[in-house]
Design a protein around this motif. Structure first.
Motif, PDB file in Angstrom:
ATOM      1  N   THR A 142      36.105  34.840 -21.404  1.00 47.90           N
ATOM      2  CA  THR A 142      37.041  34.056 -22.184  1.00 47.90           C
ATOM      3  C   THR A 142      36.633  34.157 -23.644  1.00 47.90           C
ATOM      4  N   ALA A 143      37.601  34.307 -24.510  1.00 52.15           N
ATOM      5  CA  ALA A 143      37.305  34.364 -25.943  1.00 52.15           C
ATOM      6  C   ALA A 143      37.941  33.164 -26.621  1.00 52.15           C
ATOM      7  N   ILE A 144      37.139  32.432 -27.325  1.00 50.33           N
ATOM      8  CA  ILE A 144      37.635  31.309 -28.098  1.00 50.33           C
ATOM      9  C   ILE A 144      37.570  31.734 -29.546  1.00 50.33           C
ATOM     10  N   GLU A 145      38.725  31.855 -30.151  1.00 46.72           N
ATOM     11  CA  GLU A 145      38.735  32.290 -31.538  1.00 46.72           C
ATOM     12  C   GLU A 145      38.220  31.167 -32.419  1.00 46.72           C
ATOM     13  N   GLY A 146      37.473  31.546 -33.423  1.00 47.63           N
ATOM     14  CA  GLY A 146      36.860  30.574 -34.316  1.00 47.63           C
ATOM     15  C   GLY A 146      37.878  29.772 -35.091  1.00 47.63           C
ATOM     16  N   PRO A 147      37.433  28.690 -35.680  1.00 42.56           N
ATOM     17  CA  PRO A 147      38.347  27.794 -36.375  1.00 42.56           C
ATOM     18  C   PRO A 147      39.052  28.444 -37.558  1.00 42.56           C
ATOM     19  N   SER A 148      38.405  29.393 -38.231  1.00 43.13           N
ATOM     20  CA  SER A 148      39.041  30.011 -39.386  1.00 43.13           C
ATOM     21  C   SER A 148      40.068  31.049 -38.970  1.00 43.13           C
ATOM     22  N   THR A 149      39.979  31.547 -37.740  1.00 39.80           N
ATOM     23  CA  THR A 149      40.852  32.609 -37.275  1.00 39.80           C
ATOM     24  C   THR A 149      42.204  32.088 -36.823  1.00 39.80           C
ATOM     25  N   ASN A 150      42.181  31.101 -35.956  1.00 42.14           N
ATOM     26  CA  ASN A 150      43.421  30.691 -35.323  1.00 42.14           C
ATOM     27  C   ASN A 150      43.338  29.235 -34.895  1.00 42.14           C
ATOM     28  N   SER A 151      43.333  28.341 -35.843  1.00 41.10           N
ATOM     29  CA  SER A 151      43.300  26.934 -35.475  1.00 41.10           C
ATOM     30  C   SER A 151      44.147  26.134 -36.441  1.00 41.10           C
ATOM     31  N   GLU A 152      44.490  24.958 -35.983  1.00 44.22           N
ATOM     32  CA  GLU A 152      45.241  24.053 -36.844  1.00 44.22           C
ATOM     33  C   GLU A 152      44.880  22.616 -36.477  1.00 44.22           C
ATOM     34  N   MET A 153      44.904  21.765 -37.457  1.00 44.24           N
ATOM     35  CA  MET A 153      44.662  20.349 -37.234  1.00 44.24           C
ATOM     36  C   MET A 153      46.018  19.680 -37.017  1.00 44.24           C
ATOM     37  N   VAL A 154      46.128  18.906 -35.946  1.00 38.38           N
ATOM     38  CA  VAL A 154      47.371  18.194 -35.644  1.00 38.38           C
ATOM     39  C   VAL A 154      47.046  16.755 -35.278  1.00 38.38           C
ATOM     40  N   MET A 155      48.054  15.908 -35.336  1.00 42.00           N
ATOM     41  CA  MET A 155      47.898  14.509 -34.982  1.00 42.00           C
ATOM     42  C   MET A 155      48.320  14.339 -33.523  1.00 42.00           C
ATOM     43  N   ALA A 156      47.423  13.814 -32.697  1.00 39.57           N
ATOM     44  CA  ALA A 156      47.727  13.570 -31.287  1.00 39.57           C
ATOM     45  C   ALA A 156      48.659  12.371 -31.173  1.00 39.57           C
ATOM     46  N   THR A 157      49.229  12.195 -29.995  1.00 43.15           N
ATOM     47  CA  THR A 157      50.180  11.096 -29.794  1.00 43.15           C
ATOM     48  C   THR A 157      49.528   9.728 -29.957  1.00 43.15           C
ATOM     49  N   ASP A 158      48.206   9.658 -29.751  1.00 41.73           N
ATOM     50  CA  ASP A 158      47.525   8.366 -29.899  1.00 41.73           C
ATOM     51  C   ASP A 158      46.983   8.154 -31.310  1.00 41.73           C
ATOM     52  N   GLY A 159      47.317   9.058 -32.242  1.00 39.49           N
ATOM     53  CA  GLY A 159      46.924   8.889 -33.630  1.00 39.49           C
ATOM     54  C   GLY A 159      45.641   9.588 -34.035  1.00 39.49           C
ATOM     55  N   ARG A 160      44.931  10.176 -33.071  1.00 39.98           N
ATOM     56  CA  ARG A 160      43.706  10.903 -33.406  1.00 39.98           C
ATOM     57  C   ARG A 160      44.058  12.262 -33.986  1.00 39.98           C
ATOM     58  N   GLU A 161      43.207  12.748 -34.886  1.00 41.92           N
ATOM     59  CA  GLU A 161      43.393  14.090 -35.419  1.00 41.92           C
ATOM     60  C   GLU A 161      42.591  15.058 -34.547  1.00 41.92           C
ATOM     61  N   VAL A 162      43.252  16.088 -34.021  1.00 38.81           N
ATOM     62  CA  VAL A 162      42.610  17.064 -33.151  1.00 38.81           C
ATOM     63  C   VAL A 162      42.802  18.462 -33.718  1.00 38.81           C
ATOM     64  N   GLU A 163      41.896  19.351 -33.332  1.00 37.43           N
ATOM     65  CA  GLU A 163      41.973  20.751 -33.739  1.00 37.43           C
ATOM     66  C   GLU A 163      42.449  21.558 -32.541  1.00 37.43           C
ATOM     67  N   CYS A 164      43.460  22.384 -32.761  1.00 37.39           N
ATOM     68  CA  CYS A 164      44.007  23.209 -31.688  1.00 37.39           C
ATOM     69  C   CYS A 164      43.650  24.663 -31.947  1.00 37.39           C
ATOM     70  N   ARG A 165      43.167  25.341 -30.906  1.00 40.53           N
ATOM     71  CA  ARG A 165      42.811  26.754 -30.982  1.00 40.53           C
ATOM     72  C   ARG A 165      43.486  27.510 -29.860  1.00 40.53           C
TER      73      ARG A 165
END
Length: 91
Positions: free
Chosen positions: A19-42
């Motif tokens: 499994t390859a997890i691309e690094g945060p600078s390559t393919n990630s975005e910060m989004v707001m979850a439904t409960d108000g927390r900020e999460v990073e999606c990769r």
């Protein structure tokens, strides 16, 4: 002596779970979850598929995963170096 650390790290990632997890600078975005927390999606790419899946976690969780992957890569390089540069053949 020439070192191929990048190749060994890539091979370690390949062998450690296919499994390859691309690094945060390559393919990630910060989004707001439904409960108000900020999460990073990769985007997670798995062997045998051309498409990946999107995984969202808190930045602290991603930091822990990144640290663990880096440690596993270092451990793999150390093992290969200790064996004189030969790749491990045991399943």
């Amino acid at each position: 002596m020439i070192r191929f650390t990048g190749a060994f790290v890539a091979m370690g990632a390949l062998l450690s779970g296919c499994t390859a997890i691309e690094g945060p600078s390559t393919n990630s975005e910060m989004v707001m979850a439904t409960d108000g927390r900020e999460v990073e999606c990769r985007r997670i790419k798995e062997m045998g598929t051309m498409l990946g899946r999107r995984v969202c976690m808190e930045p602290a969780e991603w930091a822990q995963i990144d640290e663990q992957a880096e440690e596993e890569g270092r451990r793999f390089i150390d093992e290969v170096s200790a064996d004189g540069g030969l790749m491990p053949m045991d399943p």
